[in-house]
Design a protein around this motif. Structure first.
Motif, PDB file in Angstrom:
ATOM      1  N   SER A  18      14.548  40.600   6.904  1.00  0.00           N
ATOM      2  CA  SER A  18      15.597  41.192   7.743  1.00  0.00           C
ATOM      3  C   SER A  18      16.968  41.061   7.093  1.00  0.00           C
ATOM      4  CB  SER A  18      15.607  40.514   9.118  1.00  0.00           C
ATOM      5  OG  SER A  18      14.375  40.677   9.774  1.00  0.00           O
ATOM      6  N   ALA A  20      22.245  36.930  10.388  1.00  0.00           N
ATOM      7  CA  ALA A  20      21.372  36.887   9.216  1.00  0.00           C
ATOM      8  C   ALA A  20      21.434  35.527   8.535  1.00  0.00           C
ATOM      9  CB  ALA A  20      21.767  37.998   8.236  1.00  0.00           C
ATOM     10  N   ALA A  40      10.151  36.676   7.860  1.00  0.00           N
ATOM     11  CA  ALA A  40      10.798  37.689   8.702  1.00  0.00           C
ATOM     12  C   ALA A  40      12.317  37.613   8.568  1.00  0.00           C
ATOM     13  CB  ALA A  40      10.382  37.494  10.157  1.00  0.00           C
ATOM     14  N   TYR A  77      19.311  44.122   5.828  1.00  0.00           N
ATOM     15  CA  TYR A  77      20.653  44.285   6.397  1.00  0.00           C
ATOM     16  C   TYR A  77      21.719  44.343   5.309  1.00  0.00           C
ATOM     17  CZ  TYR A  77      24.932  43.330   8.973  1.00  0.00           C
ATOM     18  OH  TYR A  77      26.205  43.406   9.476  1.00  0.00           O
ATOM     19  N   THR A 111      14.768  46.529  11.378  1.00  0.00           N
ATOM     20  CA  THR A 111      15.329  45.184  11.236  1.00  0.00           C
ATOM     21  C   THR A 111      15.224  44.408  12.536  1.00  0.00           C
ATOM     22  OG1 THR A 111      16.889  45.971   9.557  1.00  0.00           O
ATOM     23  CG2 THR A 111      17.402  43.878  10.636  1.00  0.00           C
ATOM     24  N   SER A 115      13.062  44.824  14.932  1.00  0.00           N
ATOM     25  CA  SER A 115      11.656  44.504  15.197  1.00  0.00           C
ATOM     26  C   SER A 115      11.176  43.343  14.342  1.00  0.00           C
ATOM     27  CB  SER A 115      10.781  45.738  14.937  1.00  0.00           C
ATOM     28  OG  SER A 115      11.171  46.815  15.761  1.00  0.00           O
ATOM     29  N   ILE A 116      11.603  43.319  13.085  1.00  0.00           N
ATOM     30  CA  ILE A 116      11.147  42.260  12.176  1.00  0.00           C
ATOM     31  C   ILE A 116      11.738  40.911  12.565  1.00  0.00           C
ATOM     32  CG2 ILE A 116      11.206  41.437   9.792  1.00  0.00           C
ATOM     33  CD1 ILE A 116      11.144  44.347   8.894  1.00  0.00           C
ATOM     34  N   ILE A 117      13.053  40.859  12.795  1.00  0.00           N
ATOM     35  CA  ILE A 117      13.683  39.574  13.090  1.00  0.00           C
ATOM     36  C   ILE A 117      13.246  39.045  14.450  1.00  0.00           C
ATOM     37  CG2 ILE A 117      15.770  40.504  14.172  1.00  0.00           C
ATOM     38  CD1 ILE A 117      15.424  37.406  11.873  1.00  0.00           C
ATOM     39  N   TYR A 131      22.147  41.711  15.567  1.00  0.00           N
ATOM     40  CA  TYR A 131      21.903  41.168  14.227  1.00  0.00           C
ATOM     41  C   TYR A 131      22.974  41.662  13.267  1.00  0.00           C
ATOM     42  CZ  TYR A 131      19.138  39.648  10.177  1.00  0.00           C
ATOM     43  OH  TYR A 131      18.693  39.017   9.039  1.00  0.00           O
TER      44      TYR A 131
END
Length: 538
Positions: A52, A86, A48, A56, A5, A7-9, A81
């Motif tokens: 994410s 989010a 992204a 989450y 999560t 890394s993606i956000i 995060y």
């Protein structure tokens, strides 16, 4: 999953940053390619943020996903995060897609379109970084970067004197906010020995449980409140927001739907710390309530669509600060989301306001309005709000911040119903009006309850009445907005009276606060009347 999560956000702001780093000259030479890259980056950022957020919430945990997304030895780009991050990152990414896509046609053919897209992407990248920052230093850098990038957009038409004056007012207010935030950061490091959000929040929770709140924390909270006031255009630092209309409409949409919420997000992100200081919360409630009142009254007199929307934003930011001051942090989060979506649509569709008004029904009362009848209806609206709030566990004593805005919302519906009754008085209209008001109240408290559940474990729980001060603030706010509703209903019929016309002029000019600040800015940082080439910053 937390590492994935993070890394993606983290990809979301970097996608827009890559487009924003293109030199202005190259961007202007190939505006179509620049726009295409920006649209792709915005879509990638939204994807992204969506992935994410989905990951989450599926994990169904209040524990934040955090870690080092880029860097080494614990130094670099860190992410914190949680549910708040989010929601806010998803909101900003969505607004980014809409605003950039709108810019495709709005600035088509402008020789500086490429440069505009460049600074728009840099601003959006800074805002996205703000929403997911893992420590206060990174948060502060993103906070400052957002302001400096926006400054370039406000001066897109640098040959216009009004644009330069408004940008300078915004620049001064922003630097005062920066100083306040930096001061709070220094004190927090001295207090907790760390700027990491997780570490600071854990220490603040320890203070809450022990009941021993350090004296310096009150100074921290006050500085954070001042920084939020500067960012979110609270009275008397609101004047710049009503005067930045020389900038392209996409910037207005981004400013009012995204950047202006930065002050509110600062309070929400650090709510574990701010909520420990009752004086800071009381300051938020007083300033926010007064700002909401001034913005609402002045908005009624404006003839320009965009200026009216600007005063509306000032008022809504005041409401949001009032909610935070009364401990309704989850309600303030919902307010940010709802206001952002509405205001983005309002600004981007402002050019079609004539067509929209032609297709809309507007009450045309027969004869003069009935203030006494309206007063009874407003009292009934407050009573209806009270009854519904009790059913949802958000009554005046249980959740004053939630109750106050709910009462004002239902009173607004009552105003529309009163106009309808004046035009076509009938039992059916009255019953339908009561049903509409009840439906609005139920929908409002349902959404509040939903966001409260969503933010459980992330934001402090809704605060109950702390004492007579809170009751006085809520009571005064409800009474004053009831008076505003009566004023809105009766003013058009009183304009033959010289005193009412004089009051209208004073309201139209915002009680001349902007005029006073303009003279002060001119004295400190003069703006000459000579034109400068387009795109050259003053």
């Amino acid at each position: 999953m937390p590492t994935l999560t993070v890394s993606i956000i983290a990809f979301a702001p970097f996608a827009l940053l890559a487009v924003g780093l293109v030199p202005s000259g190259a961007a202007n030479r190939r505006p179509k390619a620049m726009l295409g890259a920006a649209r792709f980056a915005a879509a990638a950022s939204l994807a992204a943020a969506l992935v994410s957020a989905t990951a989450y919430f599926i994990a169904d945990t209040a524990a934040p996903a955090r870690g080092l997304a880029l860097g080494a030895a614990g130094v670099g780009f860190t992410v914190y995060y949680d549910a708040l991050s989010a929601v806010m990152s998803l909101l900003v990414a969505f607004v980014a897609v809409i605003v950039i896509d709108y810019s495709r046609n709005y600035l088509d053919g402008d020789p500086a379109q490429g440069r505009f897209i460049k600074w728009l992407c840099l601003t959006l990248a800074a805002v996205l970084t703000l929403t997911i920052s893992g420590n206060l230093l990174q948060f502060t850098l993103a906070w400052v970067a957002t302001s400096l990038s926006l400054h370039q957009l406000l001066l897109f038409y640098g040959d216009r004197r009004a644009a330069r004056l408004a940008a300078r007012k915004k620049f001064i207010a922003s630097r005062l906010g920066d100083i306040s935030l930096i001061g709070a950061m220094v004190l927090l490091y001295q207090l907790f020995g760390s700027l990491d959000f997780a570490t600071m929040f854990a220490a603040a929770d320890g203070m809450r449980e022990s009941g021993a709140v350090a004296g310096s924390l009150h100074w921290v909270a006050m500085l954070l409140v001042v920084g939020a006031m500067m960012k979110s255009a609270q009275f008397p630092f609101h004047g710049w927001l009503t005067e930045v209309m020389e900038t392209p409409t996409p910037v207005s949409a981004l400013l009012h739907a995204g950047i202006i919420n930065g002050g509110g997000f600062l309070i929400l992100r650090l709510s574990d710390i701010v909520s420990l200081s009752v004086p800071a919360l009381q300051m938020l409630a007083v300033v926010g309530g007064f700002t909401a009142l001034v913005g609402s009254v002045v908005m009624l007199t404006q003839t320009s669509v965009k200026v009216s929307l600007a005063w509306s934003t000032i008022s809504q930011m005041g409401f949001m600060m009032l909610q935070c001051g009364l401990g309704a942090f989850s309600a303030a989060t919902l307010h940010i989301v709802a206001h952002s979506l509405y205001k983005a649509h309002a600004f981007l569709s402002s050019g079609s306001v004539i067509d929209l008004s032609r297709g809309s029904w507007v009450a045309q009362p027969n004869g003069k309005p009935h203030p006494a009848r309206l007063g009874v209806a407003l009292a009934g609206a407050v009573g209806l709000t009270w009854a519904v709030s009790i059913a949802f566990g958000a009554s005046l004593t249980q959740a004053p911040g939630v109750f106050a805005l709910g009462a004002i919302l239902v009173m607004g519906v009552t105003h529309l119903v009163a106009n309808a009754i004046d035009e076509r008085p009938s039992f059916f209209v009255v019953v339908r009006g009561i049903g509409l008001a009840a439906g609005v109240a139920v929908a409002y408290f349902t959404l509040q309850l939903g966001f409260e559940q969503l933010m459980t474990g992330v934001l402090p729980p809704k605060g109950s009445v702390r004492g007579p001060f809170d009751l006085a603030i809520v009571g005064l706010v409800i009474v004053m907005f009831g008076a505003v509703t009566v004023l809105q209903n009766t003013m058009p019929y009183r304009m033959h009276d010289a005193r009412w016309r004089a009051m209208y002029v004073h309201l139209f000019n915002g009680f001349y606060v902007n005029a006073a600040t303009n003279r002060l800015v001119q004295r400190l940082w003069p703006v000459d009347a000579a034109a400068t080439p387009k795109g050259v910053n003053a």
